[in-house]
Design an enzyme around this catalytic site. Structure first.
Site, short mmCIF file in Angstrom:
data_model
loop_
_atom_site.label_atom_id
_atom_site.label_comp_id
_atom_site.label_asym_id
_atom_site.label_seq_id
_atom_site.Cartn_x
_atom_site.Cartn_y
_atom_site.Cartn_z
N GLY A 138 0.80 -1.22 0.00
CA GLY A 138 0.00 0.00 0.00
C GLY A 138 0.83 1.26 0.00
N CYS A 155 -26.89 -10.20 -16.88
CA CYS A 155 -26.30 -9.86 -18.19
C CYS A 155 -27.29 -10.25 -19.29
CB CYS A 155 -24.98 -10.60 -18.38
SG CYS A 155 -24.29 -10.44 -20.04
N CYS A 177 -25.27 -13.24 -21.43
CA CYS A 177 -24.96 -14.56 -20.88
C CYS A 177 -25.81 -14.90 -19.66
CB CYS A 177 -23.49 -14.66 -20.52
SG CYS A 177 -23.04 -13.75 -19.03
N CYS A 224 -22.02 -7.99 -19.48
CA CYS A 224 -20.82 -8.13 -18.66
C CYS A 224 -19.74 -7.18 -19.18
CB CYS A 224 -20.27 -9.55 -18.76
SG CYS A 224 -21.29 -10.81 -18.03
N CYS A 262 -17.97 -13.24 -20.17
CA CYS A 262 -19.24 -13.34 -20.85
C CYS A 262 -19.16 -14.40 -21.97
CB CYS A 262 -19.61 -11.97 -21.43
SG CYS A 262 -21.34 -11.78 -21.84
#
Lengths: 256, 227, 285
Positions: free
Chosen positions: C29, C237, C240, C262, C268
């Protein structure tokens, strides 16, 4: 009783020029001390040296911390000093925009210190912000307004709320009423007096306005050319000044 | 309770050629609890100066000014403030207050300063204001706008709100009507009865005679007399 | 191929970047400054991510590049071509087959594994920047863990919008220490950051690299009474039928009809290949 703040031989030089020198005093819990003197007398330099904004060239500023008792803040580590600055200390700037975040709402300004010490409950932060707005006489429905939409007096009161929300024990004030209208000043002074007594605050107030110190300060320190020329009880220093400079200062005030 | 020993006071005016103006010399005075002493002497003899020296408002040049065990001439500001809060009251001729503060709170303040609960302090303040004939509709207003006589009565109410063991009264009865004058003298006698040591300046001779146990002529302390 | 150094950058530069990456991994970080190079593409097109990828790739690696989840947008295609040309590495569009994935603004839907590296393109690495413009001050705030200001931003969000309106680049705290900008991924992706793969972040213009080792604790900042929520559009979606993937909204015509698909094109496609189908499944493909 242990003094809240013990200042010993503080000296701050700007190159060869003296900012302030040989300043020594004790401040006890609940005491309000005024520092007066003309522009350039070193009073702001002293205040900033005490508050950790400037590093003094020598001397000690010993603060009676809650956890560890008296500690020299000049030599303590920066994280400790900054922690102190946002918990037990407060600093009220002359210009509110130096002490506020102008792009953050009033509520966010007050809440910042709470969040900085770990408060993570939005509802309670907001409640305390609203409570403090009320205490400094700002309408609660201004909580989401930015300080840039506030008048000078309101900004100054907001700055005070932002500083006092964490219940500090020592407040440094640099010309807190400077640049405000007389009527706004009176309201602010009254407010400060009330808060000082209610919260048992100790305060160091730098000002060139003798009327302000007469109302707010228990004791007075008069500075000239970076040195303390006279100290004592406020009304005694103002009514029976001993040093020639203080006499000049007091006699120069216009009578209303 | 109040004990002055060889107190002297002079003003040095640094900005006027360092002129030294001696105003008081060898002032010696001793008060027991419950005693009231009236200061006498012509105008300008130094009655108010003596009071201010005792209150710590003027700095004594030498000698000791012991009130309730504290030497005001040498004490730290906070010691004098504690003394003023708990031991030594002072009713001056002029009311000095923060603008905007309501009269009731002005009078209650000395009680609040020693930690009296707000309700109790306000009750006491209200009863004093009523005794001194300040109309109730004025209590919520700041005394800064009041007439001279009203301001003086507010000042007296404030001075007597807390039961100080020692008190300094500078012309408490001046310019009061007969009824209010009687009320003030009553307050002074009550204070004496509970054991307060009081030093007062009264121009009003009958008032003086009524409350004072003895008199001290401050002319005796003036430098000319000593010389 | 031999006309270029492997992966465009010279060896000394790659070494310098690898040192920054290792330091970043050692201090999760923490923003490590590095001497960002001029790349043959403009700032804002992923110069930071490209440099990190260049320093990370080996000849045996297989590279996948996505932009907003898609393999076929200009940015993704250009960067993929860049490394095909300068490093000669294999490339793929299949998440599972890639060993290094460079991404702009998304984390793939498929769970990543311990032998994969995810490289993020970062525009502004400093999460405190919008509240505190001074770099000297933000560095001090990180050093001293003074993060109250970060919550001021979230407070302002709630006070203005009634909820935390930050929907992307949602700040996180890493291993209880550094507050980090996760790059402009949707906050839907934030919980995925506690993953098995190594995550590297490169900001070219700002000259910063930071990193998350595998399984690093990543906590999204929030309030007790306004907890973090990984939100997405409330639809399946349309191609899909997936209910668990992050969706893009696509306007289809001037009449305002629209579809949700997606954003992860590989996810997808692989679902449709496996026989799943959504509302517009057949006709739209």
């Amino acid at each position: 009783m242990t003094p809240l703040l013990q200042v010993k031989n503080i000296k701050k030089l700007y190159g060869a020029r003296i900012g302030c020198t040989d300043v020594t005093f004790d401040l006890y819990p609940g005491e309000v001390m005024g520092i007066v003197g003309e522009s350039g007398s070193g009073k702001s330099t002293l205040l900033n040296s005490l508050a950790g904004h400037l590093a003094p060239d020598c001397g000690e500023v010993i603060f009676d911390t809650r956890a560890n008792g008296p500690v020299d803040t000049v030599t303590m580590s920066e994280p400790e000093r900054r922690m102190l600055a946002r918990t037990d200390w407060a600093f009220v700037h002359q210009h509110a925009r130096d002490g506020l975040r102008m792009s953050v709402s009033a509520g966010g300004n007050i809440g910042e210190r709470l969040m900085a010490v770990g408060d993570r409950h939005y509802g309670s932060i907001r409640e305390r912000a609203a409570d403090w707005l009320g205490r400094v006489e700002i309408s609660e429905n201004r909580i989401d307004d930015r300080p840039s939409a506030f008048s000078g007096g309101m900004q100054q009161r907001l700055q005070i709320a932002r500083n006092l929300v964490t219940g500090p024990r020592l407040v440094f004030m640099d010309e807190p009423t400077g640049g405000l209208d007389v009527s706004v000043q009176a309201r602010l002074l009254d407010l400060l007096r009330g808060l000082v007594r209610e919260m048992g605050l100790s305060a160091i107030i730098v000002t060139h306005d003798l009327a302000v110190v007469r109302l707010l300060a228990d004791r007075l320190m008069v500075m000239k050319d970076g040195r303390v020329v006279e100290t004592g009880l406020t009304d005694q220093v103002l009514d029976d000044p001993q040093h020639s400079y203080t006499q000049l200062l007091v006699s120069s005030v216009l009578q209303v | 309770m109040i004990e002055l020993n060889n107190v002297s006071k002079s003003f040095i005016l640094h900005n006027q050629g360092g002129a030294v103006i001696p105003v008081m010399q060898n002032a010696t005075l001793c008060l027991k609890p419950g005693e009231c002493v009236g200061l006498t002497g012509v105008s300008g003899a130094g009655k108010s100066t003596l009071m201010r020296v005792i209150y710590g408002n003027y700095l004594a040049a030498s000698g000791s000014v012991v009130v309730g065990g504290v030497d005001v001439a040498k004490a730290e500001p906070r010691e004098i403030l504690a003394l003023r809060r708990e031991t030594l009251g002072y009713v001056s001729q002029f009311l000095r207050v923060v603008p905007r503060v309501p009269t009731l709170d002005v009078v209650a303040e000395p009680l609040l300063a020693v930690g009296t609960p707000v309700g109790q302090a306000r009750d006491k303040a209200a009863s004093l204001l009523a005794q001194l004939n300040i109309q109730e509709r004025l209590w919520g207003l700041s005394p800064t706008t009041f007439s001279g006589g009203e301001q003086q009565r507010v000042n007296i109410a404030r001075g007597f709100a807390y039961d100080y063991p020692a008190m300094l009264l500078d012309e408490p009865t001046a310019s009061l009507d007969a009824q209010n004058r009687a009320t003030v003298l009553g307050l002074i006698e009550t204070a004496k009865a509970r054991g307060a040591a009081i030093i007062g300046i009264f121009h009003d001779e009958s008032a003086r005679a009524q409350v004072c146990d003895r008199f001290v002529d401050v002319s005796a302390f003036s430098p000319k007399a000593a010389a | 191929m031999s006309d270029y150094s492997f992966a465009y950058l010279d060896e000394q530069t790659k070494r310098m970047i690898r040192r920054a990456i290792l330091k970043g991994l050692a201090v999760p970080g923490y923003q490590v400054p590095f001497a960002s190079r001029e790349m043959p593409m403009p700032y804002g097109w992923g110069t930071g991510g490209v440099q990190v990828s260049a320093a990370t790739l080996t000849p045996d690696d297989t590279l996948k590049v996505i932009d907003q989840g898609a393999d076929d947008t200009t940015n993704a295609v250009s960067i993929r071509k860049f490394f095909e040309k300068t490093a000669g590495v294999d490339t793929t569009e299949k998440t599972a087959e890639a060993s290094v994935i460079q991404t702009r603004h998304r984390i793939p839907e498929a769970e990543l594994t311990e032998d994969q590296i995810l490289v993020y393109q970062v525009p502004i690495p400093e999460p405190l920047r919008f509240l505190e413009p001074r770099e000297s001050e933000t560095r001090k705030m990180h050093a001293l863990e003074e993060y109250g200001l970060m919550h001021v931003k979230l407070y302002e969000d709630i006070s203005q919008h009634g909820a935390i309106a930050t929907a992307y680049a949602y700040p996180v705290k890493v291993e209880g220490r550094y507050v980090m900008d996760p790059s402009p991924i949707p906050k839907f992706d934030n919980p995925k950051m506690e993953m098995a793969a190594i995550q590297l972040f490169g900001a070219g213009r700002e000259q910063r690299i930071y990193a998350l080792p595998p399984y690093t604790q990543v906590v999204s900042l929030d309030f007790e009474d306004y907890p973090f929520e990984a939100s997405k559009a409330d639809h399946p979606c349309d191609l899909c039928g997936a209910e668990d993937s992050y969706l893009d909204e696509v306007i289809l015509d001037d009449a305002g009809s629209r579809m949700f698909v997606c954003s992860d094109t590989d996810y997808c496609r692989s679902r449709r290949e496996a026989g799943h189908s959504g509302r517009l499944g057949e006709e739209a493909v």
